[in-house]
Design a protein around this motif. Structure first.
Motif, PDB file in Angstrom:
ATOM      1  N   ASP A 134       0.829  -1.202   0.000  1.00 55.10           N
ATOM      2  CA  ASP A 134       0.000   0.000   0.000  1.00 55.10           C
ATOM      3  C   ASP A 134       0.866   1.256   0.000  1.00 55.10           C
ATOM      4  O   ASP A 134       0.587   2.239  -0.711  1.00 55.10           O
ATOM      5  CB  ASP A 134      -0.927  -0.027   1.220  1.00 55.10           C
ATOM      6  CG  ASP A 134      -1.820   1.201   1.289  1.00 55.10           C
ATOM      7  OD1 ASP A 134      -2.378   1.584   0.245  1.00 55.10           O
ATOM      8  OD2 ASP A 134      -1.937   1.793   2.382  1.00 55.10           O
ATOM      9  N   GLU A 184       0.891   4.006  -2.910  1.00 52.94           N
ATOM     10  CA  GLU A 184       0.546   5.391  -2.572  1.00 52.94           C
ATOM     11  C   GLU A 184       1.625   6.356  -3.061  1.00 52.94           C
ATOM     12  O   GLU A 184       1.334   7.439  -3.601  1.00 52.94           O
ATOM     13  CB  GLU A 184       0.356   5.524  -1.055  1.00 52.94           C
ATOM     14  CG  GLU A 184      -0.913   4.891  -0.515  1.00 52.94           C
ATOM     15  CD  GLU A 184      -2.168   5.623  -0.972  1.00 52.94           C
ATOM     16  OE1 GLU A 184      -2.067   6.801  -1.365  1.00 52.94           O
ATOM     17  OE2 GLU A 184      -3.252   5.000  -0.954  1.00 52.94           O
ATOM     18  N   ASP A 227       1.299   6.581  -6.714  1.00 54.23           N
ATOM     19  CA  ASP A 227       0.085   7.324  -7.049  1.00 54.23           C
ATOM     20  C   ASP A 227       0.301   8.831  -6.873  1.00 54.23           C
ATOM     21  O   ASP A 227      -0.229   9.641  -7.656  1.00 54.23           O
ATOM     22  CB  ASP A 227      -1.072   6.837  -6.170  1.00 54.23           C
ATOM     23  CG  ASP A 227      -2.398   7.494  -6.531  1.00 54.23           C
ATOM     24  OD1 ASP A 227      -2.616   7.774  -7.724  1.00 54.23           O
ATOM     25  OD2 ASP A 227      -3.216   7.724  -5.617  1.00 54.23           O
ATOM     26  N   LEU A 261      -0.909   1.448 -13.462  1.00 52.97           N
ATOM     27  CA  LEU A 261      -1.575   2.314 -12.503  1.00 52.97           C
ATOM     28  C   LEU A 261      -1.815   3.637 -13.209  1.00 52.97           C
ATOM     29  O   LEU A 261      -0.864   4.244 -13.748  1.00 52.97           O
ATOM     30  CB  LEU A 261      -0.725   2.533 -11.249  1.00 52.97           C
ATOM     31  CG  LEU A 261      -0.510   1.320 -10.327  1.00 52.97           C
ATOM     32  CD1 LEU A 261       0.573   0.407 -10.849  1.00 52.97           C
ATOM     33  CD2 LEU A 261      -0.174   1.785  -8.909  1.00 52.97           C
ATOM     34  N   ASP A 269      -6.611  -9.125  -7.819  1.00 54.32           N
ATOM     35  CA  ASP A 269      -7.447  -7.925  -7.776  1.00 54.32           C
ATOM     36  C   ASP A 269      -8.861  -8.313  -7.389  1.00 54.32           C
ATOM     37  O   ASP A 269      -9.194  -9.493  -7.250  1.00 54.32           O
ATOM     38  CB  ASP A 269      -7.389  -7.167  -9.102  1.00 54.32           C
ATOM     39  CG  ASP A 269      -7.928  -7.976 -10.273  1.00 54.32           C
ATOM     40  OD1 ASP A 269      -8.738  -8.895 -10.049  1.00 54.32           O
ATOM     41  OD2 ASP A 269      -7.527  -7.695 -11.427  1.00 54.32           O
ATOM     42  N   HIS A 315      -7.166   0.094  -2.156  1.00 56.97           N
ATOM     43  CA  HIS A 315      -6.959  -0.241  -3.558  1.00 56.97           C
ATOM     44  C   HIS A 315      -7.688  -1.538  -3.902  1.00 56.97           C
ATOM     45  O   HIS A 315      -7.976  -2.366  -3.033  1.00 56.97           O
ATOM     46  CB  HIS A 315      -5.461  -0.378  -3.851  1.00 56.97           C
ATOM     47  CG  HIS A 315      -4.657   0.792  -3.393  1.00 56.97           C
ATOM     48  ND1 HIS A 315      -4.873   2.065  -3.867  1.00 56.97           N
ATOM     49  CD2 HIS A 315      -3.645   0.893  -2.489  1.00 56.97           C
ATOM     50  CE1 HIS A 315      -4.025   2.898  -3.294  1.00 56.97           C
ATOM     51  NE2 HIS A 315      -3.271   2.213  -2.444  1.00 56.97           N
TER      52      HIS A 315
END
Length: 500
Positions: free
Chosen positions: A62, A66, A69, A166, A209, A267
């Motif tokens: 994560d 992040e 992102d 992404l 996913d 996510h």
């Protein structure tokens, strides 16, 4: 001639057997309870360890997503700056793309226009000519303004690399679609991450996913990447629960495992660890067989000991019964002795009192026995007594009849429920059988019999019956022996009956 035979001492075999088996079962139940608790603790410890590991891995993934992102968001905001295209290409690269874009396991960050063409590339000043309008990470943002960060299904580059994309939407000031900023993450990142962990031979780690597409799995198998596991049990809990556990057989390799799963941040990714049940309980099974063998050995030993004790108790009871039988039997004749006669008479008298049925008693004496004994010897005398006893035993057919040696050359026959007529027939039968016997060359002595019959009541006791039969025997001897005399009780006078 059984009368009241001494009853065998009851051995509570069933009760002792039930007690012994109950103790063994209780001990086994305690051991099973302990083993069950140990198994639950092993299961709980494995679940807690897997939960902690999954939480740690999810946190690391994560954090990296992040950070990546944030780089994508910075590019999406930077390309909308009014003078961004007026500065030099070198400065624009520095402004738009930070160092995260060049990190290991991360691919280029691309800026795509509304048609899907590449306009900027973080790795070069001269972007390649390519169009991604048909890729899912482009079409999702083209169709949905609120898609946010989108993580694509795995795809393969022309160089054979497996990547996930992404991406974020670039919007005009009026909110219309202006393009996409997209980055990529090599699946080798997850492969290297999972490879650092120590797994059991049948354990697994899976990243997939929320659509059920497998992104990475350990043990690694390239053929499993991209496989759908939408039918897995995890989707019976997700998205209602973002973390949890369950036990099932894997739909990938059919191994029974304990699975612990957790969503990676917010996510659309899930990570799950599967611990083989055989691995979880491996130590427990060793303890189970060890403790089971000890319990089984103790159980067998206890049962063998219990049967040995039961046998010892039974042998003792049989010995006591035999002693009781010997204590109530005359050794020479095999008939009951005086003690047993008295006990049986007391019982039969009470029974006759309740039923108002008669009780008869024969008192039998061998005539001139002392003279016979002095003439022919004690062995011949003993043979006479044994012969008289056989005649009495052969005549007393009923279970309740009792022949006994009263003392010396005197015998008794107790006949419950028989009146005087039946008792007289019994006395005749004894005398007739005795007449048919011979002891070697010697004639058997005759017998005198006194008979008494009383129906028990308040006016008589069992002692009265014995006394009446004894007086009748005395009268038979006084009258010349070799005869039967019936007691005058219930009659006007004794009636002698001579031998035929």
């Amino acid at each position: 001639m059984s009368g009241l035979l001494p009853r065998p001492k009851a051995v509570p075999t069933k009760r002792l057997l039930a007690l012994g088996i109950g103790l063994v079962l209780c001990f086994a139940a305690i051991c099973v309870s302990i083993l069950w608790e140990m198994a639950q603790k092993d299961y709980q410890h494995a679940k807690e360890a897997a939960t902690n590991l999954i939480a740690s891995l999810a946190s690391e993934v994560d954090r990296n997503i992040e950070l990546y992102d944030l780089s994508l968001q910075a590019v999406a905001d930077g390309v909308k700056l009014p003078d961004i295209n007026k500065i030099s290409p070198e400065l624009r690269q520095v402004v738009l793309f930070d160092r995260a874009a060049s990190a290991k396991d991360l691919g280029s960050i691309l800026v795509l226009n509304a048609a899907g063409d590449v306009t900027l590339d973080s790795r070069t000043l001269t972007p390649r000519r390519a169009n991604f309008a048909t890729y899912d990470f482009f079409r999702v943002h083209q169709a949905h303004a609120d898609a946010g960060l989108f993580i694509s299904a795995p795809w393969v580059t022309t160089e054979g690399e497996y990547l996930i994309s992404l991406s974020r939407r670039i919007s005009n000031d009026d909110g219309s679609f202006a393009g996409v900023v997209a980055g990529s993450m090599r699946l080798s990142y997850f492969h290297n991450l999972f490879r650092k962990l120590n797994f059991g031979p049948d354990d697994s780690m899976v990243l997939f996913d929320t659509d059920g597409t497998m992104l990475m799995r350990s043990p690694f198998d390239i053929n499993k990447i991209g496989q759908s596991i939408r039918e897995a049990q995890v989707f019976k809990q997700f998205p209602a629960r973002t973390s949890g556990f369950y036990t099932t057989k894997s739909i990938v390799d059919h191994v029974s495992r304990l699975y612990v799963f957790q969503q990676v941040g917010h996510h659309p990714l899930l990570i799950a660890e599967g611990l083989s049940l055989d691995g979880i309980y491996a130590d427990w099974w060793q303890q189970f067989w060890l403790i089971g063998a000890v319990v089984a050995a103790l159980g067998v030993f206890s049962i063998v000991l219990m049967f040995y004790l039961l046998g010892a108790v039974k042998r003792r009871a049989d010995a006591e019964t035999q002693l009781a039988r010997l204590a109530s039997t005359d050794a020479l004749t095999g008939l009951a002795n005086r003690r047993r006669l008295d006990e049986t008479l007391a019982v039969e008298w009470r029974r006759g009192l309740r039923a108002r049925s008669p009780v008869s008693l024969l008192m039998i004496d061998v005539d001139h026995f002392k003279a016979f004994n002095d003439t022919y010897g004690h062995q011949a005398g003993d043979a006479v007594l044994a012969t008289v006893a056989r005649c009495i035993a052969a005549s007393t057919k009923r279970v309740s009849d009792l022949g006994a040696r009263y003392g010396g050359e005197e015998f008794s026959v107790l006949l419950p429920g028989i009146g005087k007529a039946g008792a007289q027939e019994m006395a005749d039968q004894i005398r007739n059988q005795l007449a048919a016997f011979r002891t070697g060359q010697h004639e058997l002595p005759t017998v005198s019999i006194g008979l008494a019959c009383i129906t028990p009541g308040a006016e008589h006791t069992s002692h009265d019956l014995v006394q009446a039969a004894d007086l009748a025997l005395y009268e038979a001897k006084r009258a010349g022996r070799d005869r039967i005399i019936v007691s005058p009780i219930g009659r006007e006078r004794p009636t002698p009956r001579r031998a035929a």
